[in-house]
Design a protein around this motif. Structure first.
Motif, PDB file in Angstrom:
ATOM      1  N   THR A 179       8.707   4.170  -7.053  1.00  0.00           N
ATOM      2  CA  THR A 179       8.343   3.162  -6.319  1.00  0.00           C
ATOM      3  C   THR A 179       6.908   2.785  -6.244  1.00  0.00           C
ATOM      4  O   THR A 179       6.312   1.978  -6.279  1.00  0.00           O
ATOM      5  CB  THR A 179       8.985   3.261  -4.765  1.00  0.00           C
ATOM      6  OG1 THR A 179      10.339   3.529  -5.035  1.00  0.00           O
ATOM      7  CG2 THR A 179       8.696   2.119  -3.784  1.00  0.00           C
ATOM      8  N   PHE A 180       6.157   4.090  -6.024  1.00  0.00           N
ATOM      9  CA  PHE A 180       4.683   4.023  -5.941  1.00  0.00           C
ATOM     10  C   PHE A 180       4.277   3.456  -7.449  1.00  0.00           C
ATOM     11  O   PHE A 180       3.090   2.609  -7.254  1.00  0.00           O
ATOM     12  CB  PHE A 180       4.157   5.584  -5.818  1.00  0.00           C
ATOM     13  CG  PHE A 180       2.587   5.422  -5.898  1.00  0.00           C
ATOM     14  CD1 PHE A 180       1.876   4.912  -4.744  1.00  0.00           C
ATOM     15  CD2 PHE A 180       2.026   5.953  -7.046  1.00  0.00           C
ATOM     16  CE1 PHE A 180       0.317   4.976  -4.858  1.00  0.00           C
ATOM     17  CE2 PHE A 180       0.453   5.831  -6.995  1.00  0.00           C
ATOM     18  CZ  PHE A 180      -0.073   5.623  -6.013  1.00  0.00           C
ATOM     19  N   VAL A 181       4.608   3.832  -8.249  1.00  0.00           N
ATOM     20  CA  VAL A 181       4.169   3.224  -9.622  1.00  0.00           C
ATOM     21  C   VAL A 181       4.477   1.864  -9.928  1.00  0.00           C
ATOM     22  O   VAL A 181       3.491   1.052 -10.366  1.00  0.00           O
ATOM     23  CB  VAL A 181       4.756   3.868 -10.974  1.00  0.00           C
ATOM     24  CG1 VAL A 181       4.558   3.510 -12.286  1.00  0.00           C
ATOM     25  CG2 VAL A 181       4.232   5.476 -10.754  1.00  0.00           C
ATOM     26  N   ILE A 182       5.459   1.403  -9.377  1.00  0.00           N
ATOM     27  CA  ILE A 182       6.094   0.007  -9.587  1.00  0.00           C
ATOM     28  C   ILE A 182       4.964  -0.877  -8.700  1.00  0.00           C
ATOM     29  O   ILE A 182       4.454  -2.119  -8.910  1.00  0.00           O
ATOM     30  CB  ILE A 182       7.438  -0.216  -9.204  1.00  0.00           C
ATOM     31  CG1 ILE A 182       8.363   0.252 -10.179  1.00  0.00           C
ATOM     32  CG2 ILE A 182       7.767  -1.714  -8.900  1.00  0.00           C
ATOM     33  CD1 ILE A 182       8.205  -0.277 -11.702  1.00  0.00           C
ATOM     34  N   VAL A 183       4.831  -0.323  -7.417  1.00  0.00           N
ATOM     35  CA  VAL A 183       3.853  -1.052  -6.417  1.00  0.00           C
ATOM     36  C   VAL A 183       2.707  -1.095  -7.206  1.00  0.00           C
ATOM     37  O   VAL A 183       1.766  -2.043  -6.922  1.00  0.00           O
ATOM     38  CB  VAL A 183       3.906  -0.454  -5.284  1.00  0.00           C
ATOM     39  CG1 VAL A 183       3.041  -1.072  -4.196  1.00  0.00           C
ATOM     40  CG2 VAL A 183       5.234  -0.634  -4.496  1.00  0.00           C
ATOM     41  N   PHE A 184       2.010  -0.128  -7.645  1.00  0.00           N
ATOM     42  CA  PHE A 184       0.747   0.130  -8.011  1.00  0.00           C
ATOM     43  C   PHE A 184       0.463  -1.045  -9.363  1.00  0.00           C
ATOM     44  O   PHE A 184      -0.498  -1.710  -9.666  1.00  0.00           O
ATOM     45  CB  PHE A 184       0.391   1.376  -8.578  1.00  0.00           C
ATOM     46  CG  PHE A 184      -0.934   1.594  -9.408  1.00  0.00           C
ATOM     47  CD1 PHE A 184      -2.209   1.564  -8.465  1.00  0.00           C
ATOM     48  CD2 PHE A 184      -1.147   1.585 -10.515  1.00  0.00           C
ATOM     49  CE1 PHE A 184      -3.526   1.438  -9.385  1.00  0.00           C
ATOM     50  CE2 PHE A 184      -2.188   1.658 -11.501  1.00  0.00           C
ATOM     51  CZ  PHE A 184      -3.327   1.761 -10.766  1.00  0.00           C
ATOM     52  N   LEU A 185       1.596  -0.917 -10.123  1.00  0.00           N
ATOM     53  CA  LEU A 185       1.511  -1.864 -11.396  1.00  0.00           C
ATOM     54  C   LEU A 185       1.637  -3.374 -10.948  1.00  0.00           C
ATOM     55  O   LEU A 185       1.073  -4.284 -11.545  1.00  0.00           O
ATOM     56  CB  LEU A 185       2.850  -1.795 -12.477  1.00  0.00           C
ATOM     57  CG  LEU A 185       2.742  -0.320 -12.961  1.00  0.00           C
ATOM     58  CD1 LEU A 185       4.042  -0.165 -13.928  1.00  0.00           C
ATOM     59  CD2 LEU A 185       1.461  -0.348 -13.964  1.00  0.00           C
ATOM     60  N   VAL A 186       2.281  -3.642  -9.827  1.00  0.00           N
ATOM     61  CA  VAL A 186       2.509  -5.008  -9.214  1.00  0.00           C
ATOM     62  C   VAL A 186       1.053  -5.547  -8.761  1.00  0.00           C
ATOM     63  O   VAL A 186       0.577  -6.610  -9.112  1.00  0.00           O
ATOM     64  CB  VAL A 186       3.587  -5.287  -8.225  1.00  0.00           C
ATOM     65  CG1 VAL A 186       3.527  -6.726  -7.465  1.00  0.00           C
ATOM     66  CG2 VAL A 186       4.880  -4.948  -9.088  1.00  0.00           C
TER      67      VAL A 186
ATOM     68  N   TYR B 186      -1.746  -4.159  -9.355  1.00  0.00           N
ATOM     69  CA  TYR B 186      -2.759  -4.383 -10.784  1.00  0.00           C
ATOM     70  C   TYR B 186      -2.474  -5.717 -11.460  1.00  0.00           C
ATOM     71  O   TYR B 186      -3.506  -6.316 -11.867  1.00  0.00           O
ATOM     72  CB  TYR B 186      -2.492  -3.295 -11.615  1.00  0.00           C
ATOM     73  CG  TYR B 186      -3.245  -3.208 -12.888  1.00  0.00           C
ATOM     74  CD1 TYR B 186      -4.725  -2.927 -12.759  1.00  0.00           C
ATOM     75  CD2 TYR B 186      -2.686  -3.471 -14.106  1.00  0.00           C
ATOM     76  CE1 TYR B 186      -5.493  -3.063 -14.009  1.00  0.00           C
ATOM     77  CE2 TYR B 186      -3.643  -3.696 -15.113  1.00  0.00           C
ATOM     78  CZ  TYR B 186      -4.975  -3.283 -15.252  1.00  0.00           C
ATOM     79  OH  TYR B 186      -5.707  -3.471 -16.411  1.00  0.00           O
ATOM     80  N   ALA B 187      -1.318  -6.013 -11.607  1.00  0.00           N
ATOM     81  CA  ALA B 187      -1.070  -7.257 -12.176  1.00  0.00           C
ATOM     82  C   ALA B 187      -1.607  -8.626 -11.666  1.00  0.00           C
ATOM     83  O   ALA B 187      -2.163  -9.583 -12.120  1.00  0.00           O
ATOM     84  CB  ALA B 187       0.501  -7.453 -12.775  1.00  0.00           C
ATOM     85  N   VAL B 188      -1.459  -8.484 -10.353  1.00  0.00           N
ATOM     86  CA  VAL B 188      -1.707  -9.650  -9.435  1.00  0.00           C
ATOM     87  C   VAL B 188      -3.359  -9.852  -9.344  1.00  0.00           C
ATOM     88  O   VAL B 188      -3.763 -10.611  -9.580  1.00  0.00           O
ATOM     89  CB  VAL B 188      -1.243  -9.355  -7.896  1.00  0.00           C
ATOM     90  CG1 VAL B 188      -1.892 -10.566  -6.933  1.00  0.00           C
ATOM     91  CG2 VAL B 188       0.336  -9.749  -7.746  1.00  0.00           C
ATOM     92  N   ILE B 189      -4.161  -8.540  -9.225  1.00  0.00           N
ATOM     93  CA  ILE B 189      -5.605  -8.642  -9.209  1.00  0.00           C
ATOM     94  C   ILE B 189      -6.060  -8.970 -10.771  1.00  0.00           C
ATOM     95  O   ILE B 189      -7.052  -9.617 -10.870  1.00  0.00           O
ATOM     96  CB  ILE B 189      -6.015  -7.082  -9.051  1.00  0.00           C
ATOM     97  CG1 ILE B 189      -5.735  -6.878  -7.733  1.00  0.00           C
ATOM     98  CG2 ILE B 189      -7.511  -7.065  -9.129  1.00  0.00           C
ATOM     99  CD1 ILE B 189      -6.031  -5.387  -7.261  1.00  0.00           C
TER     100      ILE B 189
END
Length: 108
Positions: free
Chosen positions: A26-33, A35-38
């Motif tokens: 969950t942490f990795v998915i949230v981090f990737l999302v 990062y993608a938005v930024i």
């Protein structure tokens, strides 16, 4: 019964590991999302800046084409020799062979 107790202990340990794996996932998915938005926001800002630069370059090209068209028009006159003479006299200071020029030597 000791085997059942061992199985129960292993299931509890696997449950704890599964909880950690789920939390990490969950942490990795949230981090990737995030990062993608930024990244998308940053790229949109860069695209906007590049479009502004592109418009400035297009304006410079248009001005250069207008100047070039003016030169083509001036050089395509039927009396090109007269045009060249005028430019030589006005801008370059040339004169005719027997021409006399008088310059004002006063302080004004």
């Amino acid at each position: 019964m000791s085997e059942q107790a061992d199985m129960t202990v292993k299931k509890k340990q696997n449950g704890k590991n599964t909880g950690l794996v789920n939390a990490a996932f969950t942490f990795v998915i949230v981090f990737l999302v995030i990062y993608a938005v930024i990244s998308i926001i940053t790229q949109q800002a860069e695209i906007s800046e590049r479009e502004t630069q592109l418009q400035l370059i297009r304006n410079e090209i248009t001005e250069a084409e207008q100047i070039n068209d003016e030169f083509v028009r001036l050089l395509s006159f039927e009396d090109e020799k007269a045009y060249m003479e005028r430019i030589a006299i006005e801008r370059m200071g040339y004169g005719y062979a027997n021409e006399r020029r008088y310059y004002a030597m006063s302080g004004n």
